[in-house]
Motif scaffolding. Structure first.
Motif, PDB file in Angstrom:
ATOM      1  N   ARG A  75       0.828  -1.201   0.000  1.00 23.32           N
ATOM      2  CA  ARG A  75       0.000   0.000   0.000  1.00 23.32           C
ATOM      3  C   ARG A  75       0.871   1.263   0.000  1.00 23.32           C
ATOM      4  NH1 ARG A  75      -5.459   0.737   0.635  1.00 23.32           N
ATOM      5  NH2 ARG A  75      -5.863   2.884   1.220  1.00 23.32           N
ATOM      6  N   ASP A 122      -0.393   0.842 -16.784  1.00 26.52           N
ATOM      7  CA  ASP A 122       0.148   0.108 -15.629  1.00 26.52           C
ATOM      8  C   ASP A 122       0.616  -1.259 -16.108  1.00 26.52           C
ATOM      9  OD1 ASP A 122       0.865  -0.516 -13.039  1.00 26.52           O
ATOM     10  OD2 ASP A 122      -1.127  -1.264 -12.515  1.00 26.52           O
ATOM     11  N   TYR A 166       0.898   7.505  -6.103  1.00 23.46           N
ATOM     12  CA  TYR A 166      -0.159   8.530  -6.106  1.00 23.46           C
ATOM     13  C   TYR A 166       0.441   9.909  -5.790  1.00 23.46           C
ATOM     14  CZ  TYR A 166      -4.457  10.975  -4.873  1.00 23.46           C
ATOM     15  OH  TYR A 166      -5.479  11.891  -4.812  1.00 23.46           O
ATOM     16  N   TYR A 182       1.728   2.025  -3.555  1.00 23.95           N
ATOM     17  CA  TYR A 182       0.643   2.707  -4.274  1.00 23.95           C
ATOM     18  C   TYR A 182       0.555   4.175  -3.835  1.00 23.95           C
ATOM     19  CZ  TYR A 182      -1.097  -2.062  -5.240  1.00 23.95           C
ATOM     20  OH  TYR A 182      -1.233  -3.363  -5.628  1.00 23.95           O
ATOM     21  N   LEU A 230      -3.475  -1.031  -8.009  1.00 25.70           N
ATOM     22  CA  LEU A 230      -3.186   0.403  -8.083  1.00 25.70           C
ATOM     23  C   LEU A 230      -4.431   1.216  -8.442  1.00 25.70           C
ATOM     24  CD1 LEU A 230      -0.924   2.580  -8.010  1.00 25.70           C
ATOM     25  CD2 LEU A 230      -0.476   2.075 -10.427  1.00 25.70           C
TER      26      LEU A 230
END
Ligand code: SAM
Length: 235
Positions: A5, A29, A12, A8, A37
């Motif tokens: 996480r 991706d 972001y 990700y 994601l």
């Protein structure tokens, strides 16, 4: 949060950087696996996302994760978002990837054999030529924390790199494709160890220099290397 996480979240954070957040519309991706994601990507102002993976069963099984949820229906986006899922190898040029602004490849490259890895870099940095490329891979130095110094973290890994090996590979890309610069980030700190072995995962962020209004002087005459996407030149 768990390290997957944190990866990700870091992707972001990079994508909402004010230097380019309004300049990126289409993201691909690579090695998307379970579309993990997507839960972050859907909050961005993208128009198009292309997911690519070689595992057909996995894509079919997890496709429900990119379907709109009830919450998405209630709170609708202000702009449209087109999503495609492509079955295939990240080493193969594909017209559907033209005009891609960002390529992400999270924990993918360690699954590629050397010839596929070479074709992967050529596909991204020459055929697609996106504005940003975000690549993460395990940092093998961190494996002592798992007591796994002699074995890879996953049986399908073809190699796991030290920070120096990953940096050398990335610097070599920038030498071959001088329209890019690269910076490195660590993901997944473990305070007792960070100073000696680094973070659990390592990230290279490739930025096309014109995105920062930086000039670059090509070392070769680019006119001699105008490639057709379906038959990339070999040199
Ligand atoms: N990116 C995922 C994430 O963040 O959750 C995890 C990636 S998973 C560890 C590696 C994925 O790469 C697998 O789904 C595998 O099928 C895919 N893969 C391996 N070789 C590939 C290739 N040549 N082309 C496309 N996908 C590939």
């Amino acid at each position: 949060p768990p390290v997957y996480r944190q990866r990700y979240e870091r992707v972001y954070e990079i994508l909402i950087d004010p230097r380019w957040r309004n300049k990126i519309c289409k993201l691909a991706d690579f090695g998307c696996a379970e579309f993990g994601l997507f839960q972050f990507l859907k909050h961005l102002n993208l128009n198009e996302i292309v997911f690519v993976d070689i595992d057909e069963n996995l894509l079919e099984e997890k496709m429900y994760r990119i379907q709109p949820l009830i919450g998405d229906q209630l709170k609708r986006r202000t702009s449209s978002l087109a999503i495609s899922v492509c079955l295939g190898s990240v080493s193969d040029p594909d017209y559907r990837l033209l005009n891609t602004d960002v390529v992400t490849a999270i924990e993918l490259i360690e699954h590629l054999y050397p010839d596929t890895l070479d074709a992967f870099s050529y596909n991204i940095f020459s055929s697609i030529n996106p504005k940003l490329v975000i690549i993460t891979t395990p940092n093998v130095e961190f494996n002592v924390v798992f007591n796994k110094s002699n074995i890879f973290r996953h049986p399908d890994h073809k190699y796991e790199w030290t920070r120096k090996q990953f940096e050398d590979w990335s610097e070599n890309i920038v030498t071959r494709f001088p329209q890019y610069k690269v910076e490195f980030h660590g993901i997944g700190k473990y305070s007792n160890y960070e100073n000696t072995v680094g973070c659990c995962s390592q990230m290279a962020l490739f930025i096309r220099k014109d995105l920062l209004d930086e000039q670059f002087v090509p070392s070769v005459d680019l006119n001699t290397c105008l490639c057709d996407i379906n038959s990339p030149c070999k040199d």
